[in-house]
Design a protein around this motif. Structure first.
Motif, PDB file in Angstrom:
ATOM      1  N   SER A   1       0.669  -1.055   0.307  1.00 40.93           N
ATOM      2  CA  SER A   1      -0.244  -0.825   0.105  1.00 40.93           C
ATOM      3  C   SER A   1       0.800   1.183   0.473  1.00 40.93           C
ATOM      4  CB  SER A   1      -0.812  -0.076   1.449  1.00 40.93           C
ATOM      5  OG  SER A   1      -1.250   1.035   1.333  1.00 40.93           O
ATOM      6  N   LYS A   2       1.733   1.175   0.792  1.00 40.34           N
ATOM      7  CA  LYS A   2       2.537   2.383   0.988  1.00 40.34           C
ATOM      8  C   LYS A   2       3.378   2.619  -0.537  1.00 40.34           C
ATOM      9  CE  LYS A   2       6.988   3.437   3.166  1.00 40.34           C
ATOM     10  NZ  LYS A   2       8.659   2.681   4.098  1.00 40.34           N
ATOM     11  N   TYR A   3       3.667   1.996  -1.150  1.00 38.13           N
ATOM     12  CA  TYR A   3       4.369   1.771  -2.424  1.00 38.13           C
ATOM     13  C   TYR A   3       3.742   1.738  -3.417  1.00 38.13           C
ATOM     14  CZ  TYR A   3       8.992   2.401   0.237  1.00 38.13           C
ATOM     15  OH  TYR A   3       9.605   2.428   1.152  1.00 38.13           O
ATOM     16  N   GLU A   4       2.629   1.614  -3.301  1.00 39.70           N
ATOM     17  CA  GLU A   4       0.830   1.854  -4.604  1.00 39.70           C
ATOM     18  C   GLU A   4       1.913   0.447  -5.843  1.00 39.70           C
ATOM     19  OE1 GLU A   4       1.573   5.924  -5.653  1.00 39.70           O
ATOM     20  OE2 GLU A   4       0.046   6.390  -4.165  1.00 39.70           O
ATOM     21  N   VAL A   5       2.034  -0.807  -4.916  1.00 39.32           N
ATOM     22  CA  VAL A   5       2.499  -1.793  -6.057  1.00 39.32           C
ATOM     23  C   VAL A   5       1.411  -2.406  -5.536  1.00 39.32           C
ATOM     24  CG1 VAL A   5       4.659  -3.568  -6.597  1.00 39.32           C
ATOM     25  CG2 VAL A   5       5.051  -0.926  -6.012  1.00 39.32           C
ATOM     26  N   ALA A   6       0.850  -3.305  -6.613  1.00 39.39           N
ATOM     27  CA  ALA A   6      -0.327  -4.757  -6.469  1.00 39.39           C
ATOM     28  C   ALA A   6       0.747  -5.469  -5.763  1.00 39.39           C
ATOM     29  CB  ALA A   6      -0.681  -4.282  -7.867  1.00 39.39           C
ATOM     30  N   ASN A   7      -0.277  -6.667  -5.713  1.00 38.16           N
ATOM     31  CA  ASN A   7       1.005  -7.470  -4.548  1.00 38.16           C
ATOM     32  C   ASN A   7      -0.164  -8.621  -4.048  1.00 38.16           C
ATOM     33  OD1 ASN A   7       2.308  -9.151  -3.655  1.00 38.16           O
ATOM     34  ND2 ASN A   7       1.760  -8.575  -1.288  1.00 38.16           N
ATOM     35  N   VAL A   8      -0.199  -9.327  -5.195  1.00 33.19           N
ATOM     36  CA  VAL A   8      -1.045 -11.256  -4.940  1.00 33.19           C
ATOM     37  C   VAL A   8       0.111 -12.125  -4.215  1.00 33.19           C
ATOM     38  CG1 VAL A   8      -2.111 -13.197  -5.888  1.00 33.19           C
ATOM     39  CG2 VAL A   8      -2.254 -10.884  -6.577  1.00 33.19           C
ATOM     40  N   ASN A   9      -0.240 -12.553  -3.214  1.00 32.99           N
ATOM     41  CA  ASN A   9       0.473 -13.500  -2.416  1.00 32.99           C
ATOM     42  C   ASN A   9      -0.185 -15.348  -1.918  1.00 32.99           C
ATOM     43  OD1 ASN A   9       2.498 -11.834  -1.103  1.00 32.99           O
ATOM     44  ND2 ASN A   9       0.763 -10.525  -0.585  1.00 32.99           N
ATOM     45  N   PHE A  10       0.816 -15.686  -1.870  1.00 29.75           N
ATOM     46  CA  PHE A  10       0.112 -17.543  -1.697  1.00 29.75           C
ATOM     47  C   PHE A  10       1.452 -18.322  -1.150  1.00 29.75           C
ATOM     48  CE2 PHE A  10       0.120 -17.014  -6.852  1.00 29.75           C
ATOM     49  CZ  PHE A  10       1.642 -17.610  -7.088  1.00 29.75           C
ATOM     50  N   GLY A  11       1.070 -19.249  -1.186  1.00 24.58           N
ATOM     51  CA  GLY A  11       1.875 -20.534  -0.910  1.00 24.58           C
ATOM     52  C   GLY A  11       2.130 -21.271   0.034  1.00 24.58           C
ATOM     53  N   HIS A  12       3.442 -21.648   0.621  1.00 24.45           N
ATOM     54  CA  HIS A  12       3.344 -23.222   1.308  1.00 24.45           C
ATOM     55  C   HIS A  12       3.273 -22.907   3.290  1.00 24.45           C
ATOM     56  CE1 HIS A  12       4.605 -24.736  -2.622  1.00 24.45           C
ATOM     57  NE2 HIS A  12       5.355 -24.032  -2.299  1.00 24.45           N
ATOM     58  N   ALA A  13       2.201 -21.992   3.212  1.00 22.56           N
ATOM     59  CA  ALA A  13       2.154 -21.325   4.920  1.00 22.56           C
ATOM     60  C   ALA A  13       2.783 -22.524   6.146  1.00 22.56           C
ATOM     61  CB  ALA A  13       0.414 -20.764   5.146  1.00 22.56           C
ATOM     62  N   GLY A  14       2.337 -23.535   5.751  1.00 21.84           N
ATOM     63  CA  GLY A  14       2.502 -24.491   6.614  1.00 21.84           C
ATOM     64  C   GLY A  14       4.567 -24.743   7.513  1.00 21.84           C
ATOM     65  N   ASN A  15       4.985 -24.303   5.998  1.00 24.66           N
ATOM     66  CA  ASN A  15       6.815 -23.911   6.255  1.00 24.66           C
ATOM     67  C   ASN A  15       6.798 -22.705   6.780  1.00 24.66           C
ATOM     68  OD1 ASN A  15       6.569 -26.191   3.892  1.00 24.66           O
ATOM     69  ND2 ASN A  15       7.715 -26.273   5.432  1.00 24.66           N
ATOM     70  N   GLY A  16       5.804 -21.525   6.450  1.00 22.57           N
ATOM     71  CA  GLY A  16       5.768 -19.743   6.480  1.00 22.57           C
ATOM     72  C   GLY A  16       7.033 -19.358   4.944  1.00 22.57           C
ATOM     73  N   ASN A  17       6.186 -20.408   4.068  1.00 24.22           N
ATOM     74  CA  ASN A  17       6.859 -20.003   2.998  1.00 24.22           C
ATOM     75  C   ASN A  17       5.776 -19.555   2.318  1.00 24.22           C
ATOM     76  OD1 ASN A  17       8.298 -21.992  -0.201  1.00 24.22           O
ATOM     77  ND2 ASN A  17       8.884 -19.977   0.378  1.00 24.22           N
ATOM     78  N   ILE A  18       5.924 -17.859   1.730  1.00 17.98           N
ATOM     79  CA  ILE A  18       5.008 -17.482   0.985  1.00 17.98           C
ATOM     80  C   ILE A  18       5.286 -17.259  -0.666  1.00 17.98           C
ATOM     81  CG2 ILE A  18       3.750 -15.350   0.807  1.00 17.98           C
ATOM     82  CD1 ILE A  18       2.363 -17.554   3.222  1.00 17.98           C
ATOM     83  N   HIS A  19       5.064 -17.152  -0.865  1.00 19.65           N
ATOM     84  CA  HIS A  19       5.308 -16.343  -2.534  1.00 19.65           C
ATOM     85  C   HIS A  19       4.629 -15.173  -2.655  1.00 19.65           C
ATOM     86  CE1 HIS A  19       7.081 -20.312  -4.558  1.00 19.65           C
ATOM     87  NE2 HIS A  19       6.276 -20.627  -3.124  1.00 19.65           N
ATOM     88  N   VAL A  20       5.748 -14.538  -2.218  1.00 20.99           N
ATOM     89  CA  VAL A  20       5.407 -12.517  -2.719  1.00 20.99           C
ATOM     90  C   VAL A  20       4.979 -12.521  -4.242  1.00 20.99           C
ATOM     91  CG1 VAL A  20       5.757 -10.709  -2.370  1.00 20.99           C
ATOM     92  CG2 VAL A  20       6.170 -12.398  -1.182  1.00 20.99           C
ATOM     93  N   ASN A  21       4.455 -12.009  -4.594  1.00 23.52           N
ATOM     94  CA  ASN A  21       4.126 -11.533  -5.560  1.00 23.52           C
ATOM     95  C   ASN A  21       4.103  -9.465  -6.493  1.00 23.52           C
ATOM     96  OD1 ASN A  21       4.348 -14.558  -8.298  1.00 23.52           O
ATOM     97  ND2 ASN A  21       3.158 -14.374  -6.215  1.00 23.52           N
TER      98      ASN A  21
END
Length: 455
Positions: free
Chosen positions: A357-377
């Motif tokens: 929000s601060k940098y006004e960049v579109a962001n979609v996140n998903f991933g392997h939450a059981g490992n804390g492994n998030i795919h930040v896009n």
């Protein structure tokens, strides 16, 4: 441009159908999933370890860069021939050498596709746990290069946990064997785990002894939908605190859900802004109890519904469509695979929302939450310089957030060229120096994948 003498000698090592120099033929080996392009001067296709050794030794003699490559599915630039030279494509090393169900082992060459190993193991009641989303077309060699994971790493671990030994050709041109054929073995240094995840900078793997795991008797699938991100993040922590470890726990944020709705409009509840896809596996008698425990752990004030799903396969298909669908939002994605401790996920996901929000960049996140492994896009348009600049600053602060939360900058994609400028945030100077010294021992002439990993 290759020296004439070098090209002639390289051509003498391999038949003409396994040696390309025409720029048109070589172009397919100039890029990976980063979409960046670095054309090689030549591409060679060895089919034996001795051929790999001969190519390595010739490149040493002429000081020619040599970039090992699997199927080019990586997202970190690890297989890009940035300095030109020769691409060493291992895609024709396709033998499954041994299938040994008695000892729970498969021995395979690096060009074998992950799914081919799964198919060979399944007929004997086993599987090989690493299951990246690219399993249908990524190679074992590529999985080894980055210690690939996947959804089921939360219970079973990543590639590094499922390899007993390797054969490889070092950057010095020597054929080595690491590890052993048995599940126990402590003779000498653990070079197997050193080579796995080294992204072709130390040696070229020519054969791997893979440790198999029995297929579970049964599986159960659960979906949990939440009104807000904070409730979903809190549920992840609760589920992972259970004694019943899920075999997969995938997180999808509101952007991910909107993309799924665009393809499957009736699949999700209208008010859902975050979602968990959870799988449990084990004995027939265990799965119902585990599913009940997970559903109970999912409950909080933000929960819309949590239930067992009859069609888990459809959900996994929807999950796997996410990466391609991101280009519907913007022409380029800056794709990162950061990891934080599971307990830090609520703070991390909140920080991601704040920074995008601060940098006004579109962001979609998903991933392997059981490992804390998030795919930040981070989704951007390269034609807009200001947007690219904002995205770069945003990414830098995301990495700072990850490190401050005791996380790591890559869980399964590797460093390659995309993250090398940032690894000083995570690895101290003394440790980096030691890593560079190890590189020089394995590759004294710096011909193997030069320039990768280190700033």
């Amino acid at each position: 441009m290759l020296e004439a003498g070098f090209a002639a000698r390289l051509g003498s090592l391999l038949p003409s159908d396994r040696f390309f120099t025409d720029p048109v033929d070589c172009y397919a080996y100039a890029y990976d999933n980063t979409r960046k392009i670095f054309p090689p001067d030549a591409v060679v296709f060895p089919v034996t370890a001795l051929e790999v050794q001969a190519v390595v030794r010739l490149c040493i003699e002429y000081g020619t860069p040599l970039t090992p490559r699997g199927r080019g599915t990586g997202t970190s630039g690890g297989s890009l021939p940035e300095q030109g030279g020769v691409v060493l494509s291992l895609e024709r090393m396709l033998r499954i050498v041994t299938v040994d169900p008695t000892n729970r082992v498969i021995v395979a060459e690096p060009g074998v596709i992950n799914q081919s190993v799964q198919d060979a193991a399944k007929s004997h009641g086993f599987f090989w746990p690493p299951d990246p989303s690219s399993a249908g077309y990524s190679s074992i060699g590529g999985n080894l290069a980055t210690s690939a994971g996947g959804p089921h790493a939360v219970k079973y671990g990543t590639t590094r946990d499922h390899v007993l030994g390797l054969k490889a050709v070092t950057g010095g041109g020597e054929i080595i064997r690491t590890g052993c054929y048995t599940t126990k073995g402590v003779v000498g240094y653990d070079l197997t785990r050193l080579l796995i995840g080294s992204e072709g900078t130390l040696a070229v793997i020519t054969e791997a002894t893979l440790k198999l795991t029995p297929l579970p008797q049964a599986r159960g699938g659960i979906t949990a939908h939440y009104r807000d991100l904070a409730s979903c993040a809190a549920a992840i922590v609760q589920v992972m605190a259970l004694p019943q470890t899920p075999s997969a726990l995938e997180f999808l944020d509101s952007g991910s859900l909107d993309l799924i709705r665009s393809r499957y409009p009736d699949m999700l509840p209208a008010g859902a802004r975050a979602m968990l896809m959870i799988e449990v596996d084990g004995a027939e008698s265990y799965v119902p109890e585990a599913c009940a425990a997970v559903i109970f752990a999912c409950a909080n004030e933000g929960l819309i519904q949590a239930e067992e799903t009859a069609d888990a396969a459809a959900l996994w298909r929807a999950r796997k469509t996410l990466s391609p669908l991101l280009r519907d939002i913007a022409p380029k994605k800056i794709n990162e695979d950061v990891v934080v401790p599971v307990s830090a996920l609520p703070e991390f996901l909140d920080g991601l929302a704040r920074l995008s929000s601060k940098y006004e960049v579109a962001n979609v996140n998903f991933g392997h939450a059981g490992n804390g492994n998030i795919h930040v896009n981070l989704l951007v348009d390269p034609a807009l310089p200001d947007e690219m600049s904002r995205a770069a600053t945003c990414l830098n602060e995301i990495f700072d957030l990850v490190i401050n939360l005791n996380g790591t900058l890559s869980g399964e994609h590797g460093v390659g060229s995309e993250k090398r400028a940032y690894i000083g945030k995570e690895i101290d100077a003394a440790t980096l120096t030691l890593m560079k010294q190890i590189k020089r021992v394995f590759d004294p002439n710096n011909i193997l994948n030069p320039g990768k990993l280190f700033p």
